[in-house]
Motif scaffolding. Structure first.
Motif, PDB file in Angstrom:
ATOM      1  N   ASP A 164       7.085 -17.764  31.044  1.00  0.00           N
ATOM      2  CA  ASP A 164       6.642 -18.415  29.811  1.00  0.00           C
ATOM      3  C   ASP A 164       5.782 -17.393  29.085  1.00  0.00           C
ATOM      4  OD1 ASP A 164       5.688 -19.907  27.757  1.00  0.00           O
ATOM      5  OD2 ASP A 164       4.696 -21.423  28.976  1.00  0.00           O
ATOM      6  N   ASN A 188       8.799 -21.986  23.574  1.00  0.00           N
ATOM      7  CA  ASN A 188       8.647 -23.090  22.617  1.00  0.00           C
ATOM      8  C   ASN A 188       9.354 -22.663  21.318  1.00  0.00           C
ATOM      9  OD1 ASN A 188       6.946 -21.283  21.329  1.00  0.00           O
ATOM     10  ND2 ASN A 188       5.064 -22.384  21.817  1.00  0.00           N
ATOM     11  N   GLU A 191       8.299 -19.216  19.909  1.00  0.00           N
ATOM     12  CA  GLU A 191       8.754 -18.094  20.749  1.00  0.00           C
ATOM     13  C   GLU A 191      10.266 -17.891  20.616  1.00  0.00           C
ATOM     14  OE1 GLU A 191       5.030 -19.118  23.676  1.00  0.00           O
ATOM     15  OE2 GLU A 191       7.032 -19.799  24.224  1.00  0.00           O
ATOM     16  N   GLY A 261       2.981 -27.406  26.752  1.00  0.00           N
ATOM     17  CA  GLY A 261       4.063 -26.546  27.229  1.00  0.00           C
ATOM     18  C   GLY A 261       3.853 -26.154  28.687  1.00  0.00           C
ATOM     19  N   ASP A 262       2.607 -25.925  29.056  1.00  0.00           N
ATOM     20  CA  ASP A 262       2.300 -25.538  30.438  1.00  0.00           C
ATOM     21  C   ASP A 262       2.620 -26.687  31.387  1.00  0.00           C
ATOM     22  OD1 ASP A 262       1.298 -23.314  29.149  1.00  0.00           O
ATOM     23  OD2 ASP A 262      -0.757 -24.065  29.140  1.00  0.00           O
TER      24      ASP A 262
END
Ligand SMILES: Nc1ncnc2c1ncn2[C@@H]1O[C@H](COP(=O)(O)OP(=O)(O)OP(=O)(O)O)[C@@H](O)[C@H]1O
Ligand SMILES: [Mg+2]
Length: 317
Positions: A164, A188, A191, A261-262
């Protein structure tokens, strides 16, 4: 089997509310400051730990650093590798309307000695692990293809790798993917957009997933076997050689999107220790991501929080 996370550029995150609207070039008084050990890998490990699954966060930090104390307070199982400098501190300000402004430090350079110490700690921790998650930006001084080298290292001892990352570190992973593919990439929208040069954000917001799907396909063509593309309130896509799935949560009122997101990655890794079923992995990713936005600050969701999320998984191709 333990899920290891590697956070090359951790931070002590400070967040505070502003009672009044921000006045640029004037004095602004902050409310109560809240401090939290952070960095994407630390957040992933925190969510894995909250699920009762073994995890280890590898973090470059001196034991006397306030970040080390914050890590201990957060209760995330970690291995701290001394680096001889203070970790960065980032600042998030919450405005009266609920929006946030973030100030991010670049971080101190990691010397070649620091890098060697981190790699030795990682190497000693890897045997028997199920996953290694390489998370977040690289600090100055770290080689741009560091995640590629660490992926090779993990694969050589049979450990799967999730990445990530953003910017040059992500570009390097993608450009080496034909020779050294990570087992999972979890970009995401921003990115995905930057890595492929495609315009995705507006389309996703309007409910058109095609540009995101095309971008994911491009990552496959460049050698990445499995992509979890998170799309904020629109959920996430998971694509692999078995097909393409979209999971969308029922609409919720977010409290704080920090760390969503994590947590999505943590949800995906947790289930991936038991099954590779793409629809199930995607389901857990979105359940964990969406459960996080209902929690204040960077608080991580429990499995019960994730189970309480309503979402729909559809196979698109
Ligand atoms: N506004 C929202 N409403 C519902 N769910 C959300 C919202 N924002 C994020 N999520 C959930 O969290 C997951 C990850 O969100 P997002 O794509 O914003 O990650 P991110 O940008 O990587 O976040 P981070 O800041 O942690 O890096 C999404 O797949 C979704 O399940
Ligand atoms: Mg993210």
């Amino acid at each position: 089997m333990v899920i290891i996370t590697f956070t090359a550029n951790p931070s002590l995150d400070r967040s505070a509310p502003l009672a009044r609207d921000l006045r640029v070039a004037r004095l602004n008084r902050l409310g109560q400051v809240y401090r939290l050990a952070s960095g994407k890998g630390v957040n992933v490990s925190a969510a894995v730990h909250a699920a009762g699954h073994p995890t280890l966060a590898i973090v470059p930090v001196d034991t006397s650093d306030p970040l080390a104390e914050a890590l201990r307070r957060r209760g995330v199982p970690s291995r701290m590798v001394p680096v001889g400098h203070r970790a960065r501190t980032n600042l998030s300000i919450t405005h009266p309307d609920g929006s946030t402004t973030r100030f991010i430090e670049p971080g101190e350079p990691l010397t070649p000695e620091n890098q060697t110490a981190l790699v030795s700690t990682l190497l000693a921790s890897l045997p028997g692990a199920s996953w290694l998650a390489l998370c977040g930006s690289l600090p100055p001084g770290a080689p741009v293809d560091w995640y590629v080298k660490l992926t090779e290292m993990a694969h050589s001892v049979g450990v799967r790798v999730a990445v990530d990352a953003d910017g040059p570190a992500l570009d390097a992973v993608i450009s080496h993917a034909h020779a050294t593919p990570p087992d999972l990439l979890s970009p995401n929208v921003a990115e995905l957009q930057k890595a492929t040069g495609r315009s995705i954000r507006k389309a996703v917001k309007a409910g058109d997933l095609q540009p995101a799907i095309d971008a994911v396909q491009e990552l496959h063509n460049r050698g990445v076997p499995r992509v979890l593309a998170t799309l904020g309130p629109q959920g996430a896509l998971l694509s692999c050689e078995d097909g393409l799935w979209h999971a969308e949560p029922d609409p919720v009122q977010p409290v704080s999107v920090m760390g969503a997101g994590d947590a999505a990655l943590a949800g995906c890794l947790l289930i991936s220790t038991r099954t590779q079923d793409p629809a199930l992995c995607l389901d857990r990713a979105v359940a964990y991501g969406t459960a996080t936005v209902l929690k204040p600050g960077s608080e991580v969701p429990t499995p019960a929080d994730a189970d309480a999320i309503s979402l729909t998984v559809r196979k698109l191709a």
